[in-house]
Design a protein around this motif. Structure first.
Motif, PDB file in Angstrom:
ATOM      1  N   PRO A   1       0.818  -1.228   0.000  1.00  0.00           N
ATOM      2  CA  PRO A   1       0.000   0.000   0.000  1.00  0.00           C
ATOM      3  C   PRO A   1       0.846   1.270   0.000  1.00  0.00           C
ATOM      4  N   LEU A   2       1.989   1.248   0.694  1.00  0.00           N
ATOM      5  CA  LEU A   2       2.841   2.435   0.718  1.00  0.00           C
ATOM      6  C   LEU A   2       3.431   2.734  -0.650  1.00  0.00           C
ATOM      7  N   ARG A   3       3.927   1.697  -1.330  1.00  0.00           N
ATOM      8  CA  ARG A   3       4.481   1.928  -2.664  1.00  0.00           C
ATOM      9  C   ARG A   3       3.389   2.339  -3.644  1.00  0.00           C
ATOM     10  N   GLN A   4       2.219   1.755  -3.500  1.00  0.00           N
ATOM     11  CA  GLN A   4       1.110   2.099  -4.395  1.00  0.00           C
ATOM     12  C   GLN A   4       0.662   3.546  -4.202  1.00  0.00           C
TER      13      GLN A   4
ATOM     14  N   ASP B   1      -2.237   8.338  -6.247  1.00  0.00           N
ATOM     15  CA  ASP B   1      -1.767   6.973  -6.000  1.00  0.00           C
ATOM     16  C   ASP B   1      -1.702   6.185  -7.301  1.00  0.00           C
ATOM     17  N   MET B   2      -1.573   4.849  -7.180  1.00  0.00           N
ATOM     18  CA  MET B   2      -1.404   3.990  -8.335  1.00  0.00           C
ATOM     19  C   MET B   2      -2.573   4.118  -9.313  1.00  0.00           C
ATOM     20  N   ARG B   3      -3.799   4.103  -8.811  1.00  0.00           N
ATOM     21  CA  ARG B   3      -4.937   4.207  -9.723  1.00  0.00           C
ATOM     22  C   ARG B   3      -4.922   5.539 -10.467  1.00  0.00           C
ATOM     23  N   ALA B   4      -4.465   6.590  -9.788  1.00  0.00           N
ATOM     24  CA  ALA B   4      -4.407   7.900 -10.436  1.00  0.00           C
ATOM     25  C   ALA B   4      -3.464   7.889 -11.629  1.00  0.00           C
TER      26      ALA B   4
ATOM     27  N   CYS C   1       4.970   1.450  -8.793  1.00  0.00           N
ATOM     28  CA  CYS C   1       4.295   1.233  -7.503  1.00  0.00           C
ATOM     29  C   CYS C   1       4.582  -0.132  -6.891  1.00  0.00           C
ATOM     30  N   THR C   2       5.718  -0.746  -7.260  1.00  0.00           N
ATOM     31  CA  THR C   2       6.134  -1.992  -6.622  1.00  0.00           C
ATOM     32  C   THR C   2       7.561  -1.835  -6.108  1.00  0.00           C
TER      33      THR C   2
END
Length: 305
Positions: free
Chosen positions: A121-124, A236-239, A169-170
């Motif tokens: 979650p932090l990287r994402q 975040d990742m989805r963004a 994000c990984t």
């Protein structure tokens, strides 16, 4: 001499992945996706979620009917955490069986099981490798490499040679993290041009530096300015995906004019998977992704007819 680089498409380009579509956005089923991939002019397709293209005889019949092979397929695990990895990797036997089913269709063009870090979650929440202190320490890298190598050996024992995909994000996102991975394991590298750009790297430099380890390629264009805006806005990742950081081939920061001749000159042989990950919106016409993927394929024909 005919090229020994085969061009594939992927279900993620049609919205079929964990991020899915926006509420009301439409994604195709496995039959429609395979039909579009073939019609757009591709030689192969990635596996997508388990069972998306079918299993066993159904999968094989679908691939043969559309004249496409299996290029690869996403397999991510939390390699850095022994307990989480042990639990998650209970799926591995079934995943290997799925690849073996599809590999029978075009045995001269074997798929690359595409391994990746599950991230955290932090990287994402911090895309682009721009969050110091969120990487793995030496002890975690040791665990990561050992668990990854176990999976690599399981695939090899089944007659499949895997690859590893560095990914936004990984825990394997930046060029420095890719270097750690290569130094600690013997797995081949899936060079993803778009993810490398967003992770702070350069695809041509990577091809020159890591060429002897690259056994799979994802061709993806990316807009670094869009990523920077997302990072500045604490997206975040989805963004990253919803903000369209991944763009149509030839419209972003990927220098295909330099990279493609270098790739072909390097002697690379295998699959090149074209990606422009897509999150369908409710108002998008049903063939939005198909038209985009046909255009991406056409943009590469000067090098990969």
């Amino acid at each position: 001499m005919a090229s020994e680089v085969w061009v594939a498409d992927a279900p993620v380009n049609y919205g079929v992945f964990e991020l899915g579509g926006e509420k009301g956005g439409r994604t195709p089923d496995g039959e429609q996706c395979a039909a579009w991939v073939a019609e757009a002019g591709y030689d192969g397709i990635d596996l997508g979620p388990s069972g998306f293209l079918g299993r066993g005889a159904e999968l094989q019949e679908r691939l043969r009917r559309h004249g496409i092979g299996l290029a690869g397929g996403w397999v991510d695990y939390p390699f850095e955490d022994d307990d989480a990895f042990r639990a998650a990797s209970a799926t591995l036997d079934d995943i290997i069986a799925n690849f073996l089913e599809a590999a029978e269709v075009m045995p001269d063009r074997p798929p690359r099981p595409t391994l990746a870090s599950a991230g955290s979650p932090l990287r994402q929440a911090h895309p682009g490798g721009q969050a110091p202190g969120l990487g793995l320490d030496d002890a975690q890298w040791d665990v990561f490499a050992a668990n990854l190598q176990r999976v690599v050996e399981r695939f090899r024992a089944a007659g499949l040679e895997p690859t590893f995909h560095h990914h936004v994000c990984t825990y394997v996102e930046t060029p420095e993290e890719v270097e750690q991975l290569l130094a600690r394991t013997d797995v081949g590298l899936c060079l993803d041009t778009g993810h490398l750009i967003l992770g702070g790297g350069d695809p041509l430099t990577a091809l020159e530096a890591w060429g002897d380890r690259i056994n799979h390629v994802h061709l993806k264009d990316a807009d670094k300015a869009e990523l920077d805006a997302i990072v500045q806005g604490q997206g975040d990742m989805r963004a990253v995906w919803a903000g369209k950081a991944f763009v149509p081939m030839g419209t972003g920061d990927f220098d295909a004019e330099a990279f493609m001749p270098a790739l072909l000159a390097s002697g690379y042989r295998g699959w090149a998977v074209v990606e422009q990950d897509y999150i369908p919106a409710p108002d998008d016409p049903a063939d939005t992704a198909f038209r985009a993927q046909r255009a991406n394929r056409e943009a590469l024909r000067r090098w990969l007819p």
